[in-house]
Design a protein around this motif. Sequence first.
Motif, mmCIF file in Angstrom:
data_model
loop_
_atom_site.group_PDB
_atom_site.id
_atom_site.type_symbol
_atom_site.label_atom_id
_atom_site.label_comp_id
_atom_site.label_asym_id
_atom_site.label_seq_id
_atom_site.Cartn_x
_atom_site.Cartn_y
_atom_site.Cartn_z
ATOM 1 N N SER A 2 0.822 -1.208 0.000
ATOM 2 C CA SER A 2 0.000 0.000 0.000
ATOM 3 C C SER A 2 0.859 1.263 0.000
ATOM 4 C CB SER A 2 -0.916 0.003 1.221
ATOM 5 O OG SER A 2 -0.152 0.239 2.386
ATOM 6 N N ASN A 3 0.218 2.393 -0.284
ATOM 7 C CA ASN A 3 0.906 3.684 -0.249
ATOM 8 C C ASN A 3 1.419 4.006 1.147
ATOM 9 O OD1 ASN A 3 0.680 4.217 -2.939
ATOM 10 N ND2 ASN A 3 -1.219 5.370 -2.747
ATOM 11 N N VAL A 4 0.721 3.499 2.172
ATOM 12 C CA VAL A 4 1.161 3.721 3.551
ATOM 13 C C VAL A 4 2.528 3.090 3.754
ATOM 14 C CG1 VAL A 4 0.669 3.231 5.978
ATOM 15 C CG2 VAL A 4 -1.195 3.892 4.438
ATOM 16 N N ASN A 5 2.706 1.872 3.262
ATOM 17 C CA ASN A 5 3.993 1.187 3.405
ATOM 18 C C ASN A 5 5.081 1.891 2.601
ATOM 19 O OD1 ASN A 5 2.902 -0.711 5.129
ATOM 20 N ND2 ASN A 5 2.463 -2.160 3.488
ATOM 21 N N LEU A 6 4.737 2.374 1.412
ATOM 22 C CA LEU A 6 5.699 3.107 0.605
ATOM 23 C C LEU A 6 6.129 4.378 1.326
ATOM 24 C CD1 LEU A 6 7.343 3.580 -1.956
ATOM 25 C CD2 LEU A 6 5.293 4.613 -2.978
ATOM 26 N N ARG A 7 5.173 5.104 1.867
ATOM 27 C CA ARG A 7 5.506 6.321 2.609
ATOM 28 C C ARG A 7 6.403 6.004 3.807
ATOM 29 N NH1 ARG A 7 0.051 7.999 1.433
ATOM 30 N NH2 ARG A 7 -0.624 7.227 3.458
ATOM 31 N N THR A 8 6.138 4.892 4.477
ATOM 32 C CA THR A 8 6.958 4.484 5.620
ATOM 33 C C THR A 8 8.389 4.203 5.171
ATOM 34 O OG1 THR A 8 5.031 3.545 6.730
ATOM 35 C CG2 THR A 8 7.187 2.788 7.478
ATOM 36 N N LEU A 9 8.546 3.499 4.057
ATOM 37 C CA LEU A 9 9.885 3.212 3.536
ATOM 38 C C LEU A 9 10.610 4.489 3.130
ATOM 39 C CD1 LEU A 9 9.291 0.040 1.323
ATOM 40 C CD2 LEU A 9 10.516 0.164 3.496
ATOM 41 N N VAL A 10 9.895 5.388 2.450
ATOM 42 C CA VAL A 10 10.503 6.646 2.016
ATOM 43 C C VAL A 10 10.935 7.471 3.226
ATOM 44 C CG1 VAL A 10 10.044 8.841 0.851
ATOM 45 C CG2 VAL A 10 9.327 6.692 -0.223
ATOM 46 N N LYS A 11 10.086 7.510 4.242
ATOM 47 C CA LYS A 11 10.424 8.251 5.462
ATOM 48 C C LYS A 11 11.666 7.650 6.121
ATOM 49 C CE LYS A 11 8.692 9.698 9.945
ATOM 50 N NZ LYS A 11 7.699 9.508 10.979
ATOM 51 N N LYS A 12 11.712 6.336 6.224
ATOM 52 C CA LYS A 12 12.854 5.658 6.840
ATOM 53 C C LYS A 12 14.134 5.890 6.029
ATOM 54 C CE LYS A 12 14.961 2.866 9.670
ATOM 55 N NZ LYS A 12 15.407 3.374 10.954
ATOM 56 N N MET A 16 17.498 7.761 7.370
ATOM 57 C CA MET A 16 18.813 7.124 7.314
ATOM 58 C C MET A 16 19.815 8.017 6.587
ATOM 59 S SD MET A 16 17.769 3.156 6.697
ATOM 60 C CE MET A 16 19.318 2.426 7.198
ATOM 61 N N ALA A 17 19.361 8.651 5.518
ATOM 62 C CA ALA A 17 20.247 9.544 4.771
ATOM 63 C C ALA A 17 20.653 10.733 5.641
ATOM 64 C CB ALA A 17 19.564 10.017 3.488
ATOM 65 N N LEU A 18 19.695 11.322 6.337
ATOM 66 C CA LEU A 18 19.996 12.448 7.220
ATOM 67 C C LEU A 18 20.937 12.030 8.350
ATOM 68 C CD1 LEU A 18 16.534 14.233 7.462
ATOM 69 C CD2 LEU A 18 18.602 15.066 6.325
ATOM 70 N N GLY A 19 20.835 10.779 8.774
ATOM 71 C CA GLY A 19 21.706 10.250 9.819
ATOM 72 C C GLY A 19 23.021 9.728 9.277
ATOM 73 N N ASN A 20 23.243 9.943 7.982
ATOM 74 C CA ASN A 20 24.473 9.496 7.320
ATOM 75 C C ASN A 20 24.680 7.985 7.446
ATOM 76 O OD1 ASN A 20 26.517 10.299 5.627
ATOM 77 N ND2 ASN A 20 27.994 10.570 7.285
ATOM 78 N N SER A 21 23.585 7.265 7.347
ATOM 79 C CA SER A 21 23.620 5.805 7.406
ATOM 80 C C SER A 21 23.456 5.255 5.990
ATOM 81 C CB SER A 21 22.477 5.309 8.307
ATOM 82 O OG SER A 21 22.445 3.902 8.327
ATOM 83 N N TRP A 22 24.562 4.765 5.427
ATOM 84 C CA TRP A 22 24.564 4.338 4.026
ATOM 85 C C TRP A 22 24.921 2.861 3.866
ATOM 86 C CZ3 TRP A 22 22.318 7.780 1.126
ATOM 87 C CH2 TRP A 22 22.370 9.122 1.502
ATOM 88 N N GLY A 23 24.627 2.050 4.859
ATOM 89 C CA GLY A 23 24.976 0.636 4.803
ATOM 90 C C GLY A 23 23.962 -0.210 4.059
#
Length: 122
Positions: A2-12, A16-23
Amino acid sequence: MSNVNLRTLVKKAGEMALGNSWGEDAYTINMGILAIDQNNSGSCTRLAKYYMLNDNLPEAKNMYLRALKIDPESRIALNNLQVIEQAQKENAIAEKTIKLVDGVHAADKSPKKKGARMKKAE
């Protein structure tokens, strides 16, 4: 999914990018986003960053180009493509220089050259 799950993934992925987590987790999440939404330029640029940090410039370049197809105005993609092109030029120069130096060293070690040097020394 669903779009809810997509939004959750995009938010996460954004967090991660803002936290400089690129693993590997960031890689997996962004690949998941692209599996759901092939036109997500943000995931393309985040994956490109992942590839750059893992010294995979060809794949990073492909991802930035994909991001530009989706969003031709993407400053992130445009700027980083220039960085990659410069890095590739520098790598090519370094490789040529190393081959040249290795060739000179190999020539210096040849028996003919060594014998000639010994005769000069006498």
